[in-house]
Design an enzyme around this catalytic site. Structure first.
Site, PDB file in Angstrom:
ATOM      1  N   GLY A  46      -2.262  -3.904   7.342  1.00 56.88           N
ATOM      2  CA  GLY A  46      -2.428  -4.880   6.270  1.00 56.88           C
ATOM      3  C   GLY A  46      -1.913  -4.305   4.963  1.00 56.88           C
ATOM      4  O   GLY A  46      -1.673  -3.097   4.856  1.00 56.88           O
ATOM      5  N   GLN A  51      -1.588  -3.178  -4.127  1.00 57.74           N
ATOM      6  CA  GLN A  51      -0.943  -1.965  -3.628  1.00 57.74           C
ATOM      7  C   GLN A  51       0.559  -1.922  -3.902  1.00 57.74           C
ATOM      8  O   GLN A  51       1.187  -0.892  -3.746  1.00 57.74           O
ATOM      9  CB  GLN A  51      -1.173  -1.823  -2.116  1.00 57.74           C
ATOM     10  CG  GLN A  51      -2.626  -1.587  -1.749  1.00 57.74           C
ATOM     11  CD  GLN A  51      -2.792  -1.479  -0.253  1.00 57.74           C
ATOM     12  OE1 GLN A  51      -2.848  -2.491   0.448  1.00 57.74           O
ATOM     13  NE2 GLN A  51      -2.840  -0.263   0.265  1.00 57.74           N
ATOM     14  N   CYS A 100      -5.698   4.161   4.712  1.00 55.49           N
ATOM     15  CA  CYS A 100      -5.179   3.248   3.702  1.00 55.49           C
ATOM     16  C   CYS A 100      -3.801   3.730   3.272  1.00 55.49           C
ATOM     17  O   CYS A 100      -3.606   4.924   3.040  1.00 55.49           O
ATOM     18  CB  CYS A 100      -6.127   3.232   2.506  1.00 55.49           C
ATOM     19  SG  CYS A 100      -5.590   2.156   1.176  1.00 55.49           S
ATOM     20  N   LEU A 101      -2.850   2.805   3.178  1.00 51.66           N
ATOM     21  CA  LEU A 101      -1.488   3.193   2.790  1.00 51.66           C
ATOM     22  C   LEU A 101      -1.465   3.791   1.382  1.00 51.66           C
ATOM     23  O   LEU A 101      -0.550   4.534   1.044  1.00 51.66           O
ATOM     24  CB  LEU A 101      -0.551   1.984   2.855  1.00 51.66           C
ATOM     25  CG  LEU A 101      -0.288   1.424   4.253  1.00 51.66           C
ATOM     26  CD1 LEU A 101       0.567   0.158   4.172  1.00 51.66           C
ATOM     27  CD2 LEU A 101       0.398   2.455   5.152  1.00 51.66           C
ATOM     28  N   HIS A 142     -11.182  -4.790   4.422  1.00 48.98           N
ATOM     29  CA  HIS A 142     -10.501  -3.692   3.715  1.00 48.98           C
ATOM     30  C   HIS A 142      -9.535  -4.251   2.659  1.00 48.98           C
ATOM     31  O   HIS A 142      -9.519  -3.805   1.512  1.00 48.98           O
ATOM     32  CB  HIS A 142      -9.749  -2.828   4.749  1.00 48.98           C
ATOM     33  CG  HIS A 142      -8.970  -1.696   4.164  1.00 48.98           C
ATOM     34  ND1 HIS A 142      -9.275  -0.375   4.390  1.00 48.98           N
ATOM     35  CD2 HIS A 142      -7.862  -1.679   3.372  1.00 48.98           C
ATOM     36  CE1 HIS A 142      -8.413   0.406   3.747  1.00 48.98           C
ATOM     37  NE2 HIS A 142      -7.533  -0.369   3.122  1.00 48.98           N
ATOM     38  N   GLU A 143      -8.758  -5.266   3.064  1.00 46.69           N
ATOM     39  CA  GLU A 143      -7.756  -5.828   2.142  1.00 46.69           C
ATOM     40  C   GLU A 143      -8.412  -6.633   1.022  1.00 46.69           C
ATOM     41  O   GLU A 143      -7.970  -6.585  -0.126  1.00 46.69           O
ATOM     42  CB  GLU A 143      -6.752  -6.701   2.902  1.00 46.69           C
ATOM     43  CG  GLU A 143      -5.988  -5.988   4.022  1.00 46.69           C
ATOM     44  CD  GLU A 143      -5.301  -4.706   3.586  1.00 46.69           C
ATOM     45  OE1 GLU A 143      -4.946  -4.563   2.400  1.00 46.69           O
ATOM     46  OE2 GLU A 143      -5.137  -3.815   4.441  1.00 46.69           O
ATOM     47  N   HIS A 146      -9.437  -4.463  -1.701  1.00 46.62           N
ATOM     48  CA  HIS A 146      -8.333  -4.103  -2.610  1.00 46.62           C
ATOM     49  C   HIS A 146      -8.185  -5.129  -3.735  1.00 46.62           C
ATOM     50  O   HIS A 146      -7.971  -4.768  -4.888  1.00 46.62           O
ATOM     51  CB  HIS A 146      -6.999  -4.050  -1.850  1.00 46.62           C
ATOM     52  CG  HIS A 146      -6.719  -2.724  -1.199  1.00 46.62           C
ATOM     53  ND1 HIS A 146      -6.632  -1.554  -1.901  1.00 46.62           N
ATOM     54  CD2 HIS A 146      -6.479  -2.402   0.099  1.00 46.62           C
ATOM     55  CE1 HIS A 146      -6.367  -0.552  -1.063  1.00 46.62           C
ATOM     56  NE2 HIS A 146      -6.264  -1.040   0.161  1.00 46.62           N
TER      57      HIS A 146
HETATM   58 ZN   LIG Z   1      -5.944   0.059   1.851  1.00 39.69          ZN
END
Ligand SMILES: [Zn+2]
Length: 191
Positions: A46, A51, A100-101, A142-143, A146
């Site tokens: 995702g 981000q 997480c990216l 999770h998203e 963000h």
């Molecule tokens: Zn993340």
């Protein structure tokens, strides 16, 4: 459509709350396409708009892709969530290892509700609802975090966060070094 640079831990935009979208224009459509492309290029499940430096309430995900398949591209099934809201969550939490990216090289077990109901709008700005469990419920939460300026490491126990401290500080220092050059890379920053 283009690959976007993923903003890393320590950048203040990851701590901002993204803003609701009133309508979808070509700029938002381009952003969505680019976010999907960027998610796959970075092997993410995702990706949220914060981000990539945009404070709009959009995230994309794909929990169905079979990365082991010979033609993995054919198995891709990206989904778009605009202005998402969790309308119900199950009482019981369960642990799952998250990465997480924006926090590369770090993974940790996070407790979250195992099931959620979500209402959102899709890539055509049509409203939809989804009842999610397992990996889909996990990625949605999770998203959505963000978009509210929350990172999964915030949900860890104090002790676990302390243990991670050194790694997080390293990522943060690298991000701070990059910071002066960032605005040029984000023509749609806070769009
Ligand atoms: Zn993340």
């Amino acid at each position: 459509m283009s690959l976007l640079k993923i903003i890393k831990y320590g950048h203040p935009i990851l701590r901002e709350k993204a803003l609701e979208i009133k309508s979808l224009g070509s700029r938002e459509q381009d952003l969505i396409d680019s976010m999907i492309e960027t998610m796959y290029a970075n092997h993410g499940l995702g990706l949220a708009a914060n981000q990539v430096g945009v404070l709009q309430r959009i995230f994309v995900l794909d929990v169905d892709q079979d990365r082991e398949a010979e033609d993995e591209v054919a198995t891709r099934a990206p989904r778009v969530f605009i202005n998402p809201e969790i309308t119900w969550e199950s009482a019981e939490d369960e642990p799952f290892k998250e990465g997480c990216l924006s926090i590369p090289g770090v993974e940790n077990e996070v407790f979250r509700p195992s099931q959620v109901k979500v209402s959102a709008r899709d890539e055509n700005f049509e409203p939809f609802e989804v009842e999610a469990d397992e990996l889909l419920a996990r990625v949605i939460q999770h998203e959505l975090d963000h978009l509210n300026g929350v990172l999964y490491v915030d949900r860890l126990s104090l002790l676990k966060r302390k243990l991670l401290g050194g790694k997080l500080n390293k990522i943060k220092s690298a991000t701070m070094e990059e910071l002066p050059s960032l605005p040029d890379s984000y023509p749609i920053l806070i769009g």
